[in-house]
Structure formats: C-alpha cells, structure tokens
Design an enzyme around this catalytic site. Structure first.
Site, PDB file in Angstrom:
ATOM      1  N   TYR A 139      -1.605  -0.819  10.669  1.00 44.05           N
ATOM      2  CA  TYR A 139      -1.874  -1.031   9.159  1.00 44.05           C
ATOM      3  C   TYR A 139      -0.493  -0.616   8.359  1.00 44.05           C
ATOM      4  O   TYR A 139       0.084  -1.367   7.820  1.00 44.05           O
ATOM      5  CB  TYR A 139      -2.935  -0.247   8.679  1.00 44.05           C
ATOM      6  CG  TYR A 139      -3.184  -0.837   7.079  1.00 44.05           C
ATOM      7  CD1 TYR A 139      -3.727  -1.697   6.726  1.00 44.05           C
ATOM      8  CD2 TYR A 139      -2.819   0.052   6.129  1.00 44.05           C
ATOM      9  CE1 TYR A 139      -4.200  -2.030   5.532  1.00 44.05           C
ATOM     10  CE2 TYR A 139      -3.203  -0.071   4.756  1.00 44.05           C
ATOM     11  CZ  TYR A 139      -3.817  -1.224   4.549  1.00 44.05           C
ATOM     12  OH  TYR A 139      -3.890  -1.398   3.277  1.00 44.05           O
ATOM     13  N   SER A 147       1.005  -1.281   0.015  1.00 44.38           N
ATOM     14  CA  SER A 147      -0.070   0.081  -0.007  1.00 44.38           C
ATOM     15  C   SER A 147       0.774   1.250  -0.124  1.00 44.38           C
ATOM     16  O   SER A 147       1.893   1.296   0.386  1.00 44.38           O
ATOM     17  CB  SER A 147      -0.825  -0.044   1.271  1.00 44.38           C
ATOM     18  OG  SER A 147      -1.304   1.282   1.287  1.00 44.38           O
TER      19      SER A 147
END
Ligand SMILES: *[C@@H]1O[C@H](CO)[C@@H](O)[C@H](O)[C@H]1NC(C)=O
Ligand SMILES: *[C@@H]1O[C@H](CO)[C@@H](O)[C@H](O)[C@H]1NC(C)=O
Length: 309
Positions: free
Chosen positions: A190, A177
C-alpha cells in the site's frame, strides 16, 4: 553577470512566493479566491463508497456534471441516485469499470468522452488495501494494489489530460495517503503504491510547469486514517496528534484545496510536522520517535472493509 541577475530574480521571487504561501496558510480558506467550477465535468474513481461518494455529492452541489467510476455497479448506482436526489437536475452518469484492467480503463474513458465530453477535474480516488505483513501478502494482491492505487492514475491521466492541456484548464487530483510519505509496517505494498502516486503527482506538476500550462493544476491529498471502513480495526496511540479523520471533514478540505489550487494537502496538520522531521532527522532518531508514536502498531488489529462486512 547574467547568472548573478538570475539568482537575484530567483531570490526576490522566492521571498514574494513565500509571503503569498504564508498568507494562504493563515487566511481562512473561505476568504480566499475560489475558482468557479460550475458546469465543469468531474470524474471520480471509486465513487461507489466512502470519500468518492461524498466528493461526488459535494461537486454536484457546486454545479458540476459528475462522471462516476466504480467496479461495484450497485454501489455506484446508489451514488448516482443520491447525487440526483441531493442536487435535483444534476447531470450525473455512472460507469462500471475495473481500474486494474488498463484496456478497460481506456475503453470506458473513450465512452465518457463520447457520451459526456472532456473531463475538467479528474479525481483519482479509488484505492484498495490488503493490510497484511509483506511476506503474508499474496502476489495477486501486490499487483492489484499497484494497479489500482498507482497504475490506474497513469491510464486515466493519459486519457483525460490532453483535453485539459488543449484548453489550458483542468485539475488532476490524486487521493494518496500519509502512507505515501511514511513507510508503515503491515502496509508495504500500500505504501509503495501511495509513494508512487505522490511521486507521479509531483512529476506531473513539474511537467505542467515546464509546459507553461498554468491553467491545469494538480493536488495530492495525504490524509492519516479515515473512518470510512477501509481501515477498520487500525488504531492510533496519540489521537491528539494523529487522529482518525471523519470523511465529511476530509471532503471539506479536499474540495477547498481544489477550489483554491492547493498543490498538497496533508491532514491532520501534524502530518506536515512528521514529514519535516523525517527530512532533517537521522533515520535512527526518526525511528525512535516513530516507536513512541506507535506508527508500526497502527495496523496490528486491522480487519479492513472486506472482513468487517
Ligand atoms: C458490491 O458490493 C456489495 C456489498 O459489499 C456486494 O454485496 C456486491 O456483491 C458487490 N458487487 C460487485 C459487482 O462487486
Ligand atoms: C520516520 O518515522 C516514521 C514514523 O515511524 C516512519 O513511518 C518513516 O518510515 C520513518 N522514515 C524513515 C526514513 O525511516
């Protein structure tokens, strides 16, 4: 004298490779040499929904045999049906596996090797997000996030890389990501897990180079938010610069990157610019720009998949 020669050779190599890289960046991907993956076995984790499902469909259309891994059996079977319907005769097999359970990952990997064979393209795609401020995030979610978004990459690669090395053919894809390159408020665990995935890909690539296994490639994918429902409620202040991405577009880019052996894929392209900026700017300046861009506010109204459905 010896060292001087080595430096000269290195310089020449750099100039040459830089030219090749520029050429690769400007020539449309469709005109670049693509590797032929028909008949290859592709394993996709998190194949039950979102990007995972779309990538499965895309690789099946390229003539690959698909191995589908998801924790949600019914969704995964749905993907299996969709793949069979879209590419008639496609060989596809769904497995239910909880990636946060290391022993289970190894057990199901053994089953895949027996029932399907060696995996040629491993796509570590499954991911979860809690999306709360760090002190409000329960330990159990911190652990689960690291287990699924990062540690599972260790277990799957340990399971499937040895066969790739033996044949000197294969590809390990990490769906990370942009949050694997930038810290974001509301995404601490995350980001930690995605930074880890990016670091793992980079180190793995270094090991492959050191081993001289030029036929085994890695690709790390660092997209901004994608409209899959996973980041429902997240927002962007300047969509012209950092826009939410449509899943089919992202999948186009990922497949292209795999077929052209691109090592790193950031989307949209502005992610490269921000990555460059953070490398050269003092942190205070970088933070001030980040404030304007509203990076820390992107998660303010997050609801996510679990709560939106
Ligand atoms: C799979 O997802 C559906 C839809 O969210 C849910 O109803 C079902 O309980 C899930 N199954 C499992 C085994 O998690
Ligand atoms: C630089 O700014 C971006 C955008 O706000 C932020 O995500 C990142 O964490 C910052 N980098 C550092 C080293 O502070």
């Amino acid at each position: 004298m010896h060292l001087a020669l080595e430096i000269l050779v290195c310089l020449l190599q750099c100039v040459w490779l830089w030219l090749v890289a520029i050429l690769k960046a400007v020539v449309p991907a469709s005109l670049q040499p693509h590797k032929d993956v028909s008949g290859w076995v592709v394993l996709v984790t998190g194949s039950g929904s979102g990007l995972g499902r779309l990538m499965s469909l895309r690789f099946a259309a390229l003539g690959c045999r698909l191995v589908l891994w998801d924790v949600n059996e019914s969704w995964n079977q749905e993907t299996e049906k969709l793949v069979q319907a879209a590419s008639s005769g496609a060989k596809v097999k769904a497995y239910t596996v909880d990636l946060s359970d290391r022993e289970q990952v190894y057990a199901v990997a053994d089953k895949v090797k027996q029932e399907v064979g060696d995996v040629d393209i491993l796509i570590n795609n499954a991911g979860i997000v809690t999306g709360t401020m760090f002190l409000e995030t329960p330990d159990s979610m911190n652990i689960k996030t690291m287990d699924i978004n990062c540690n599972a990459h260790f277990w799957t690669v340990k399971s499937f890389l040895p066969a790739m090395l033996k044949k000197n053919r294969g590809h390990v894809v990490s769906i990370a990501s942009a949050a694997g390159l930038f810290g974001v408020s509301g995404l601490s665990d995350y980001c930690a897990s995605k930074f880890a995935a990016v670091g793992f890909d980079e180190s793995l690539r270094a090991e492959l180079v050191k081993k001289g296994k030029t036929g085994v490639k890695t690709t790390v994918v660092c997209p901004f938010y994608i409209n899959t429902g996973m980041f429902e409620g997240a927002q962007t202040r300047f969509p012209a610069v950092l826009k939410f991405l449509d899943p089919p577009y992202v999948v186009d880019k990922i497949v292209e990157a795999v077929l052209t052996d691109q090592a790193m894929l950031c989307i949209p392209k502005s992610v490269y610019m921000f990555y460059f900026l953070r490398g050269i700017l003092p942190i205070s300046v970088n933070q001030t720009i980040g404030k304007l861009v509203g990076v820390s506010e992107t998660m303010d109204n997050f609801v996510g998949r679990s709560k939106s459905q």
